[in-house]
Design a protein around this motif. Structure first.
Motif, PDB file in Angstrom:
ATOM      1  N   ALA A   1       5.789  11.202 -11.306  1.00 17.85           N
ATOM      2  CA  ALA A   1       7.219  11.315 -11.321  1.00 17.85           C
ATOM      3  C   ALA A   1       7.497  12.637 -11.521  1.00 17.85           C
ATOM      4  N   THR A   2       6.700  13.431 -10.549  1.00 17.48           N
ATOM      5  CA  THR A   2       7.048  14.822 -10.557  1.00 17.48           C
ATOM      6  C   THR A   2       8.354  15.062  -9.807  1.00 17.48           C
ATOM      7  N   THR A   3       9.106  16.151 -10.053  1.00 19.57           N
ATOM      8  CA  THR A   3      10.292  16.367  -9.211  1.00 19.57           C
ATOM      9  C   THR A   3       9.776  17.610  -8.238  1.00 19.57           C
TER      10      THR A   3
ATOM     11  N   GLN B   1       0.853  -1.194   0.130  1.00 24.84           N
ATOM     12  CA  GLN B   1       0.200   0.052   0.022  1.00 24.84           C
ATOM     13  C   GLN B   1       0.661   1.214  -0.024  1.00 24.84           C
ATOM     14  N   ALA B   2       1.986   1.171   0.766  1.00 23.41           N
ATOM     15  CA  ALA B   2       2.674   2.490   0.922  1.00 23.41           C
ATOM     16  C   ALA B   2       3.436   2.512  -0.515  1.00 23.41           C
ATOM     17  N   SER B   3       3.912   1.542  -1.172  1.00 21.31           N
ATOM     18  CA  SER B   3       4.847   1.714  -2.297  1.00 21.31           C
ATOM     19  C   SER B   3       3.418   2.124  -3.532  1.00 21.31           C
ATOM     20  N   GLU B   4       2.243   1.535  -3.549  1.00 22.53           N
ATOM     21  CA  GLU B   4       1.613   2.102  -4.406  1.00 22.53           C
ATOM     22  C   GLU B   4       0.942   3.778  -4.315  1.00 22.53           C
ATOM     23  N   LYS B   5       0.936   4.126  -3.143  1.00 26.08           N
ATOM     24  CA  LYS B   5       0.886   5.536  -2.653  1.00 26.08           C
ATOM     25  C   LYS B   5       1.880   6.578  -3.342  1.00 26.08           C
ATOM     26  N   LEU B   6       3.181   5.790  -3.261  1.00 31.07           N
ATOM     27  CA  LEU B   6       4.052   6.496  -3.594  1.00 31.07           C
ATOM     28  C   LEU B   6       4.310   6.718  -4.898  1.00 31.07           C
TER      29      LEU B   6
END
Length: 63
Positions: free
Chosen positions: A58-60, A48-53
């Protein structure tokens, strides 16, 4: 000589280290048991944390 033999059996200096080792071993077994039991929940949490990230795109970041 007999007094030295008695002192070897009565001496308790190493006993404290043995007790600490046993306690540490019991704690390690408990931690491993808890991690194995909660493996699915931990995996789900990280997914879940990976999906939210990755949802953020891919904005800087701007300084």
């Amino acid at each position: 000589m007999l007094n030295k033999m008695k002192a070897l059996f009565v001496e308790e200096q190493g006993q404290g280290m043995t007790e600490y080792g046993l306690v540490l071993g019991i704690i390690a077994i408990a931690v491993v048991t808890i991690l194995v039991t909660m493996r699915g929940q931990i995996t789900s949490l990280f997914q879940q944390a990976s999906e939210k990230l990755t949802e953020g795109g891919a904005t800087t970041p701007t300084p």
